[in-house]
Design a protein around this motif. Structure first.
Motif, PDB file in Angstrom:
ATOM      1  N   GLU A  63       0.994  -1.235  -0.032  1.00 22.20           N
ATOM      2  CA  GLU A  63      -0.045   0.104  -0.053  1.00 22.20           C
ATOM      3  C   GLU A  63       0.978   1.217  -0.185  1.00 22.20           C
ATOM      4  N   VAL A  64       0.861   1.839  -1.075  1.00 20.78           N
ATOM      5  CA  VAL A  64       2.091   2.928  -1.406  1.00 20.78           C
ATOM      6  C   VAL A  64       1.549   4.385  -0.624  1.00 20.78           C
ATOM      7  N   ALA A  65       2.531   4.812   0.018  1.00 19.62           N
ATOM      8  CA  ALA A  65       2.214   6.328   0.781  1.00 19.62           C
ATOM      9  C   ALA A  65       3.592   6.834   0.874  1.00 19.62           C
ATOM     10  N   ALA A  66       3.545   8.150   0.928  1.00 14.69           N
ATOM     11  CA  ALA A  66       5.023   8.940   1.045  1.00 14.69           C
ATOM     12  C   ALA A  66       5.724   8.690   1.950  1.00 14.69           C
ATOM     13  N   GLY A  67       6.972   7.846   1.573  1.00 12.93           N
ATOM     14  CA  GLY A  67       7.812   7.537   2.750  1.00 12.93           C
ATOM     15  C   GLY A  67       7.735   6.190   3.271  1.00 12.93           C
ATOM     16  N   VAL A  68       6.478   5.563   3.264  1.00 11.50           N
ATOM     17  CA  VAL A  68       6.237   4.253   3.810  1.00 11.50           C
ATOM     18  C   VAL A  68       5.360   3.407   3.049  1.00 11.50           C
ATOM     19  N   TRP A  69       5.817   2.225   2.978  1.00 11.51           N
ATOM     20  CA  TRP A  69       5.041   1.105   1.949  1.00 11.51           C
ATOM     21  C   TRP A  69       4.956   0.051   2.963  1.00 11.51           C
ATOM     22  N   ARG A  70       3.730  -0.384   3.409  1.00  3.69           N
ATOM     23  CA  ARG A  70       3.323  -1.728   4.195  1.00  3.69           C
ATOM     24  C   ARG A  70       2.269  -2.263   3.491  1.00  3.69           C
ATOM     25  N   ALA A  71       2.005  -3.660   3.859  1.00 10.60           N
ATOM     26  CA  ALA A  71       1.012  -4.399   3.239  1.00 10.60           C
ATOM     27  C   ALA A  71      -0.103  -4.145   4.419  1.00 10.60           C
ATOM     28  N   ARG A  72      -1.265  -4.886   3.963  1.00 11.67           N
ATOM     29  CA  ARG A  72      -2.592  -4.721   4.906  1.00 11.67           C
ATOM     30  C   ARG A  72      -2.392  -5.568   5.997  1.00 11.67           C
ATOM     31  N   ALA A  73      -2.943  -4.995   7.082  1.00  8.68           N
ATOM     32  CA  ALA A  73      -3.075  -5.437   8.695  1.00  8.68           C
ATOM     33  C   ALA A  73      -1.687  -6.091   8.984  1.00  8.68           C
ATOM     34  N   GLY A  74      -0.734  -5.487   8.696  1.00  9.29           N
ATOM     35  CA  GLY A  74       0.451  -5.827   9.232  1.00  9.29           C
ATOM     36  C   GLY A  74       1.213  -7.113   8.520  1.00  9.29           C
ATOM     37  N   ARG A  75       0.801  -7.470   7.670  1.00  8.25           N
ATOM     38  CA  ARG A  75       1.199  -8.713   6.858  1.00  8.25           C
ATOM     39  C   ARG A  75       2.638  -8.542   6.166  1.00  8.25           C
ATOM     40  N   GLN A  76       3.268  -9.660   6.131  1.00  6.74           N
ATOM     41  CA  GLN A  76       4.564  -9.388   5.263  1.00  6.74           C
ATOM     42  C   GLN A  76       4.364  -8.981   3.750  1.00  6.74           C
ATOM     43  N   LEU A  77       5.051  -8.073   3.331  1.00  4.69           N
ATOM     44  CA  LEU A  77       5.297  -7.756   1.880  1.00  4.69           C
ATOM     45  C   LEU A  77       5.741  -9.019   0.995  1.00  4.69           C
ATOM     46  N   CYS A  78       5.073  -8.986  -0.105  1.00  7.89           N
ATOM     47  CA  CYS A  78       5.779 -10.042  -1.068  1.00  7.89           C
ATOM     48  C   CYS A  78       6.910  -9.274  -1.615  1.00  7.89           C
ATOM     49  N   PRO A  79       8.063  -9.858  -1.861  1.00  9.41           N
ATOM     50  CA  PRO A  79       9.323  -9.125  -2.244  1.00  9.41           C
ATOM     51  C   PRO A  79       9.247  -8.754  -3.571  1.00  9.41           C
ATOM     52  N   ILE A  80       8.599  -9.903  -4.627  1.00 12.29           N
ATOM     53  CA  ILE A  80       8.266  -9.523  -5.909  1.00 12.29           C
ATOM     54  C   ILE A  80       7.296  -8.377  -6.153  1.00 12.29           C
ATOM     55  N   ALA A  81       6.160  -8.493  -5.667  1.00 10.09           N
ATOM     56  CA  ALA A  81       5.369  -7.422  -5.715  1.00 10.09           C
ATOM     57  C   ALA A  81       5.910  -6.121  -5.251  1.00 10.09           C
ATOM     58  N   PHE A  82       6.585  -6.054  -4.081  1.00  4.83           N
ATOM     59  CA  PHE A  82       7.145  -4.866  -3.509  1.00  4.83           C
ATOM     60  C   PHE A  82       8.280  -4.216  -4.624  1.00  4.83           C
ATOM     61  N   GLY A  83       9.332  -5.319  -4.988  1.00  2.00           N
ATOM     62  CA  GLY A  83      10.469  -4.873  -5.823  1.00  2.00           C
ATOM     63  C   GLY A  83       9.734  -4.423  -7.444  1.00  2.00           C
ATOM     64  N   ALA A  84       8.701  -5.040  -7.672  1.00  4.63           N
ATOM     65  CA  ALA A  84       8.184  -4.764  -9.099  1.00  4.63           C
ATOM     66  C   ALA A  84       7.425  -3.292  -9.017  1.00  4.63           C
ATOM     67  N   THR A  85       6.965  -3.002  -7.922  1.00  5.50           N
ATOM     68  CA  THR A  85       6.239  -1.734  -7.799  1.00  5.50           C
ATOM     69  C   THR A  85       7.183  -0.624  -7.699  1.00  5.50           C
ATOM     70  N   PHE A  86       8.246  -0.997  -6.800  1.00  5.74           N
ATOM     71  CA  PHE A  86       9.074   0.053  -6.570  1.00  5.74           C
ATOM     72  C   PHE A  86       9.840   0.372  -8.050  1.00  5.74           C
ATOM     73  N   SER A  87      10.317  -0.652  -8.702  1.00  6.82           N
ATOM     74  CA  SER A  87      11.066  -0.468 -10.215  1.00  6.82           C
ATOM     75  C   SER A  87      10.167   0.449 -11.018  1.00  6.82           C
ATOM     76  N   ASP A  88       8.930  -0.183 -11.124  1.00  7.74           N
ATOM     77  CA  ASP A  88       7.936   0.605 -11.814  1.00  7.74           C
ATOM     78  C   ASP A  88       7.649   2.117 -11.565  1.00  7.74           C
ATOM     79  N   CYS A  89       7.691   2.359 -10.342  1.00  7.45           N
ATOM     80  CA  CYS A  89       7.626   3.841 -10.160  1.00  7.45           C
ATOM     81  C   CYS A  89       8.915   4.499  -9.973  1.00  7.45           C
ATOM     82  N   ALA A  90      10.064   3.865 -10.099  1.00  5.32           N
ATOM     83  CA  ALA A  90      11.305   4.620 -10.098  1.00  5.32           C
ATOM     84  C   ALA A  90      11.414   5.640 -11.240  1.00  5.32           C
ATOM     85  N   GLY A  91      11.025   5.616 -12.167  1.00  9.57           N
ATOM     86  CA  GLY A  91      11.061   6.450 -13.508  1.00  9.57           C
ATOM     87  C   GLY A  91      10.105   7.551 -13.577  1.00  9.57           C
ATOM     88  N   PHE A  92       9.291   7.647 -12.646  1.00 13.13           N
ATOM     89  CA  PHE A  92       8.419   8.970 -12.557  1.00 13.13           C
ATOM     90  C   PHE A  92       8.721   9.892 -11.593  1.00 13.13           C
TER      91      PHE A  92
END
Length: 217
Positions: A63-92
Motif C-alpha cells: 500500500e503506497v504512501a509517501a515515505g512508507v510502504w506496507r502490506a495490509r494488516a501488518g502482513r509481510q510484503l511479497c518481495p516480488i510485488a514490492f520490488g516490481a512496484t518500486f522499479s515501476d515507480c522509479a522512472g516517474f
C-alpha cells in the motif's frame, strides 16, 4: 541447473502459487539474476511461496504512501510485488525516494528485492542503499553490489530502509551460478505441478497413437 532452467521453473512455480503471468515472469527473472551472481535465491523463493500459499494477493502487495510502504494488516510484503512496484515507480516524478528515503515492510525474503532495486538504480542514475536492523547492502547504478550480502542472504523477514547512495567505483558483481539443491527443486515442482491440467476420461481416451485404419508408421 542453468539460469534458463532456474528462470523457467520459478515462473511455473509462481504461476502455480497464484501469481499472474507478468508477476511470475518478474519472479523468474529476479531469481535467475541473483543465481547468476552466486546468490542462493532459489531456496528463498521456494520458502516465500510456501509462506504465502493461500494468501489473497491484495494482502501482500504494498500500500503506497509517501515515505512508507506496507502490506495490509501488518502482513509481510511479497518481495516480488514490492520490488516490481518500486522499479515501476522509479522512472516517474514523485517516485519512491522523493521523500529522501523509503521505509518498507516487513518484507519477506528481502534478498529477492535486489534485482528490482538494481534496475531502479539504473533508471534513476544513482546508487541505492538498503538497510535493515543489522546491516546494509548497496547497489550502484552500474549493477555493482556491496555490503553485508552474506548476512542478507540469511534474512527471512525485515523492515527495510531504502535511500539514495553515492556511487562507488566498483565493477558489476559476477560469480559462479548458484547451485540448487534437490529439496528446493521438489518444493518448486510442487507449485509448478498446479499449472497442469488434471487427467480426465476424455484426455486419457485421446492419448496415444490412433490404431484404427491400419498402419501408423
Amino acid at each position: 541447473m542453468s539460469r534458463n532452467e532456474i528462470d523457467a521453473l520459478c515462473v511455473k512455480a509462481a504461476r502455480g502459487a497464484g501469481m499472474d503471468w507478468g508477476m511470475a515472469e518478474e519472479a523468474g527473472h529476479a531469481v535467475g539474476w541473483l543465481a547468476r551472481r552466486g546468490l542462493d535465491a532459489t531456496a528463498q523463493f521456494a520458502a516465500h511461496l510456501s509462506e504465502i500459499e493461500g494468501s489473497a494477493w491484495a494482502d501482500i502487495c504494498p500500500e503506497v504512501a509517501a515515505g512508507v510502504w506496507r502490506a495490509r494488516a501488518g502482513r509481510q510484503l511479497c518481495p516480488i510485488a514490492f520490488g516490481a512496484t518500486f522499479s515501476d515507480c522509479a522512472g516517474f516524478d514523485g517516485g519512491p525516494l522523493t521523500e529522501g528515503r523509503l521505509v518498507a515492510g516487513p518484507v519477506g525474503h528481502p534478498l529477492l528485492v535486489l534485482p528490482f532495486l538494481s534496475a531502479a538504480a539504473d533508471m534513476m542514475g544513482h546508487g541505492i542503499s538498503v538497510s535493515w536492523k543489522s546491516g546494509q547492502v548497496t547497489l550502484d547504478a552500474n549493477g555493482a553490489l556491496g555490503g553485508d550480502l552474506s548476512e542478507f542472504c540469511r534474512v527471512s523477514s525485515a523492515t527495510l530502509t531504502i535511500e539514495k547512495h553515492q556511487n562507488a567505483v566498483s565493477a558489476p558483481m559476477t560469480g559462479d551460478l548458484a547451485e540448487v539443491d534437490l529439496a528446493t527443486i521438489a518444493a518448486l515442482d510442487r507449485f509448478a505441478m498446479k499449472t497442469t491440467v488434471p487427467q480426465s476420461e476424455s484426455s486419457r481416451a485421446g492419448a496415444g497413437a490412433e490404431t484404427r485404419g491400419g498402419d501408423n508408421d
